[in-house]
Design a protein around this motif. Structure first.
Motif, PDB file in Angstrom:
ATOM      1  N   GLY A  99       0.322  13.276  10.343  1.00 23.15           N
ATOM      2  CA  GLY A  99      -0.023  12.042  11.057  1.00 23.15           C
ATOM      3  C   GLY A  99      -0.023  12.230  12.549  1.00 23.15           C
ATOM      4  N   GLY A 100      -0.288  11.135  13.244  1.00 20.08           N
ATOM      5  CA  GLY A 100      -0.328  11.187  14.695  1.00 20.08           C
ATOM      6  C   GLY A 100      -0.793   9.875  15.291  1.00 20.08           C
ATOM      7  N   ARG A 101      -1.073   9.907  16.576  1.00 15.20           N
ATOM      8  CA  ARG A 101      -1.427   8.681  17.293  1.00 15.20           C
ATOM      9  C   ARG A 101      -2.815   8.194  16.904  1.00 15.20           C
ATOM     10  NH1 ARG A 101      -0.752   9.771  23.293  1.00 15.20           N
ATOM     11  NH2 ARG A 101       0.869  11.172  22.532  1.00 15.20           N
ATOM     12  N   MET A 102      -2.996   6.885  17.004  1.00 20.33           N
ATOM     13  CA  MET A 102      -4.271   6.258  16.688  1.00 20.33           C
ATOM     14  C   MET A 102      -5.271   6.510  17.811  1.00 20.33           C
ATOM     15  SD  MET A 102      -4.795   2.309  15.486  1.00 20.33           S
ATOM     16  CE  MET A 102      -6.228   1.827  14.518  1.00 20.33           C
ATOM     17  N   GLU A 103      -6.497   6.871  17.449  1.00 22.19           N
ATOM     18  CA  GLU A 103      -7.573   7.059  18.414  1.00 22.19           C
ATOM     19  C   GLU A 103      -8.453   5.806  18.456  1.00 22.19           C
ATOM     20  OE1 GLU A 103      -7.590   9.578  20.287  1.00 22.19           O
ATOM     21  OE2 GLU A 103      -6.282  11.014  19.250  1.00 22.19           O
ATOM     22  N   GLU A 104      -9.169   5.629  19.556  1.00 27.13           N
ATOM     23  CA  GLU A 104     -10.032   4.461  19.702  1.00 27.13           C
ATOM     24  C   GLU A 104     -11.089   4.399  18.604  1.00 27.13           C
ATOM     25  OE1 GLU A 104     -11.744   4.099  23.538  1.00 27.13           O
ATOM     26  OE2 GLU A 104      -9.811   3.907  24.579  1.00 27.13           O
ATOM     27  N   SER A 105     -11.490   5.551  18.094  1.00 24.49           N
ATOM     28  CA  SER A 105     -12.529   5.604  17.071  1.00 24.49           C
ATOM     29  C   SER A 105     -12.012   5.268  15.668  1.00 24.49           C
ATOM     30  CB  SER A 105     -13.179   6.989  17.044  1.00 24.49           C
ATOM     31  OG  SER A 105     -12.190   7.989  16.828  1.00 24.49           O
ATOM     32  N   ASP A 106     -10.691   5.186  15.513  1.00 22.39           N
ATOM     33  CA  ASP A 106     -10.113   4.877  14.203  1.00 22.39           C
ATOM     34  C   ASP A 106     -10.238   3.389  13.906  1.00 22.39           C
ATOM     35  OD1 ASP A 106      -9.385   7.532  13.908  1.00 22.39           O
ATOM     36  OD2 ASP A 106      -7.341   7.217  14.635  1.00 22.39           O
ATOM     37  N   ALA A 107     -10.785   3.072  12.746  1.00 22.46           N
ATOM     38  CA  ALA A 107     -11.010   1.662  12.389  1.00 22.46           C
ATOM     39  C   ALA A 107      -9.736   0.967  11.939  1.00 22.46           C
ATOM     40  CB  ALA A 107     -12.062   1.574  11.290  1.00 22.46           C
ATOM     41  N   SER A 108      -8.725   1.723  11.523  1.00 24.00           N
ATOM     42  CA  SER A 108      -7.508   1.137  10.970  1.00 24.00           C
ATOM     43  C   SER A 108      -6.398   2.175  10.958  1.00 24.00           C
ATOM     44  CB  SER A 108      -7.765   0.648   9.535  1.00 24.00           C
ATOM     45  OG  SER A 108      -7.986   1.767   8.697  1.00 24.00           O
ATOM     46  N   PRO A 109      -5.129   1.754  10.733  1.00 24.92           N
ATOM     47  CA  PRO A 109      -4.044   2.724  10.585  1.00 24.92           C
ATOM     48  C   PRO A 109      -4.273   3.682   9.423  1.00 24.92           C
ATOM     49  CG  PRO A 109      -3.154   0.546  11.010  1.00 24.92           C
ATOM     50  CD  PRO A 109      -4.629   0.360  10.777  1.00 24.92           C
ATOM     51  N   VAL A 110      -4.897   3.210   8.357  1.00 25.07           N
ATOM     52  CA  VAL A 110      -5.195   4.096   7.219  1.00 25.07           C
ATOM     53  C   VAL A 110      -6.156   5.195   7.653  1.00 25.07           C
ATOM     54  CG1 VAL A 110      -6.306   4.221   4.951  1.00 25.07           C
ATOM     55  CG2 VAL A 110      -4.725   2.354   5.461  1.00 25.07           C
ATOM     56  N   GLU A 111      -7.175   4.819   8.437  1.00 20.82           N
ATOM     57  CA  GLU A 111      -8.137   5.797   8.937  1.00 20.82           C
ATOM     58  C   GLU A 111      -7.433   6.838   9.803  1.00 20.82           C
ATOM     59  OE1 GLU A 111     -11.570   7.867  10.069  1.00 20.82           O
ATOM     60  OE2 GLU A 111     -11.226   6.472   8.407  1.00 20.82           O
ATOM     61  N   THR A 112      -6.482   6.399  10.619  1.00 20.40           N
ATOM     62  CA  THR A 112      -5.729   7.341  11.454  1.00 20.40           C
ATOM     63  C   THR A 112      -4.980   8.352  10.599  1.00 20.40           C
ATOM     64  OG1 THR A 112      -5.422   5.680  13.189  1.00 20.40           O
ATOM     65  CG2 THR A 112      -3.906   7.544  13.192  1.00 20.40           C
ATOM     66  N   ALA A 113      -4.283   7.873   9.579  1.00 24.48           N
ATOM     67  CA  ALA A 113      -3.502   8.762   8.711  1.00 24.48           C
ATOM     68  C   ALA A 113      -4.395   9.770   8.000  1.00 24.48           C
ATOM     69  CB  ALA A 113      -2.717   7.936   7.695  1.00 24.48           C
ATOM     70  N   LEU A 114      -5.535   9.316   7.491  1.00 27.34           N
ATOM     71  CA  LEU A 114      -6.456  10.209   6.782  1.00 27.34           C
ATOM     72  C   LEU A 114      -7.044  11.256   7.723  1.00 27.34           C
ATOM     73  CD1 LEU A 114      -8.326   7.606   4.547  1.00 27.34           C
ATOM     74  CD2 LEU A 114      -6.599   9.263   3.798  1.00 27.34           C
ATOM     75  N   ARG A 115      -7.447  10.813   8.908  1.00 22.35           N
ATOM     76  CA  ARG A 115      -8.023  11.748   9.886  1.00 22.35           C
ATOM     77  C   ARG A 115      -7.016  12.803  10.311  1.00 22.35           C
ATOM     78  NH1 ARG A 115      -7.175  12.003  14.872  1.00 22.35           N
ATOM     79  NH2 ARG A 115      -6.394   9.866  15.095  1.00 22.35           N
ATOM     80  N   GLU A 116      -5.803  12.346  10.623  1.00 19.96           N
ATOM     81  CA  GLU A 116      -4.775  13.281  11.077  1.00 19.96           C
ATOM     82  C   GLU A 116      -4.404  14.291   9.983  1.00 19.96           C
ATOM     83  OE1 GLU A 116      -3.104  13.881  13.867  1.00 19.96           O
ATOM     84  OE2 GLU A 116      -4.008  12.355  15.150  1.00 19.96           O
ATOM     85  N   ALA A 117      -4.309  13.824   8.737  1.00 18.99           N
ATOM     86  CA  ALA A 117      -3.972  14.730   7.641  1.00 18.99           C
ATOM     87  C   ALA A 117      -5.065  15.778   7.443  1.00 18.99           C
ATOM     88  CB  ALA A 117      -3.746  13.947   6.353  1.00 18.99           C
ATOM     89  N   GLU A 118      -6.307  15.346   7.614  1.00 20.32           N
ATOM     90  CA  GLU A 118      -7.417  16.299   7.484  1.00 20.32           C
ATOM     91  C   GLU A 118      -7.372  17.329   8.607  1.00 20.32           C
ATOM     92  OE1 GLU A 118     -11.905  15.933   5.770  1.00 20.32           O
ATOM     93  OE2 GLU A 118     -11.233  14.372   7.164  1.00 20.32           O
TER      94      GLU A 118
END
Length: 224
Positions: A99-118
Motif C-alpha cells: 500500500g501507500g499514499r493516495m494519488e490524485e489519479s486514484d478514484a477511491s481508496p480501493v483503487e489506491t490499494a490495488l495500484r500500490e499492490a501492483e
C-alpha cells in the motif's frame, strides 16, 4: 516527519491480549464474503490513539490505503505481507501490507490499494477479489489509512519492487486471528506519554504498530 526513536523488538511484553481464536469455519472464503456483505455491530480498537494524536499535532494528514490480502490456500488461508526496504523514509524495514499514499489519479481508496499492490509486489488486479474495507487508521507518521480486505486464489506470481520491498512473505491467518499471539508492549515517549502497541512476532518477522493494529480490528470484526 516523525521518525522512530526506539526499537520495538527491545520493548518488554507487558501482557498478552488472550482472546479466544477465531473459529475455523469463519476463515472460509464464503464466510468472509458474507461477513463483509452483512456486517454486524462491532467496536474497533483504538489502543494508542492519544499518543498518535500528539505525534500528529500540527502536521497534515495524508490519505493512504493498504491491501489486506487473504490468500485462500487449500490447506489453510494466509495473510500476505511485505517487509519494507531499509532505505525508505517512512517505516523503513518494517513489516506492512502492500500500500501507500493516495494519488490524485486514484478514484477511491480501493483503487489506491490495488495500484500500490501492483506496483510494489506485482499483484495483478484480475487476481484480487475485494470484499470490503475496515475503519480508517491514523498513523503517527501522518497517514490516514484505509485497509482494503481482499481474497486471492492461488497460484499467484509476485515480484517485489526492490526500491520499496525487501521481502514478500505469508503468515497463517489462524495464527494472526488468535488473541494468544497478540502481545502488548509499551514505550515511554519523550513528551511524557506512554505509548502501548500490539506486536505479533512470527518466526523471524516482527509484526507491530499500525499493521498489528489493523490486524486487531480485522480480528474483532471477524469475531463479532
Amino acid at each position: 516527519m516523525v521518525k522512530l526513536t526506539f526499537d520495538p523488538l527491545m520493548m518488554p511484553v507487558d501482557a498478552v491480549a488472550g482472546e479466544s481464536a477465531l473459529a475455523p469455519e469463519r476463515m472460509s472464503a464464503a464466510w468472509l464474503r458474507q461477513r463483509f456483505a452483512h456486517q454486524p455491530e462491532w467496536q474497533p480498537e483504538d489502543l494508542d490513539s492519544q499518543a498518535i494524536q500528539r505525534m500528529q499535532q500540527g502536521r497534515p494528514v495524508t490519505p493512504a490505503s493498504v491491501l489486506i490480502p487473504i490468500v485462500m490456500h487449500e490447506e489453510q488461508p494466509t495473510l500476505l505481507f511485505t517487509q519494507r526496504a531499509a532505505h525508505l523514509t517512512d517505516h523503513a524495514g518494517q513489516v506492512s501490507f502492500p500500500g501507500g499514499r493516495m494519488e490524485e489519479s486514484d478514484a477511491s481508496p480501493v483503487e489506491t490499494a490495488l495500484r500500490e499492490a501492483e506496483e510494489e509486489i506485482g499483484l495483478a488486479r484480475r487476481q484480487v477479489e475485494v470484499i470490503g474495507t475496515l475503519p480508517e487508521y491514523f498513523t503517527g507518521t501522518g497517514y490516514r489509512v484505509t485497509p482494503v480486505v481482499c481474497l486471492i486464489a492461488p497460484p499467484i506470481s509476485l515480484r517485489a519492487d526492490p526500491d520499496e520491498v525487501a521481502e514478500i512473505f505469508e503468515v497463517p491467518l489462524a495464527f494472526l486471528m488468535d488473541g494468544l499471539n497478540h502481545q502488548l508492549r509499551s514505550i515511554d515517549l519523550p513528551d511524557g506519554y506512554r505509548r502501548t502497541f500490539y506486536a505479533m512476532p512470527y518466526e523471524r518477522f516482527f509484526i507491530w504498530g499500525a499493521t498489528a493494529a489493523m490486524l486487531r480490528n480485522l480480528f474483532h470484526f471477524l469475531r463479532a
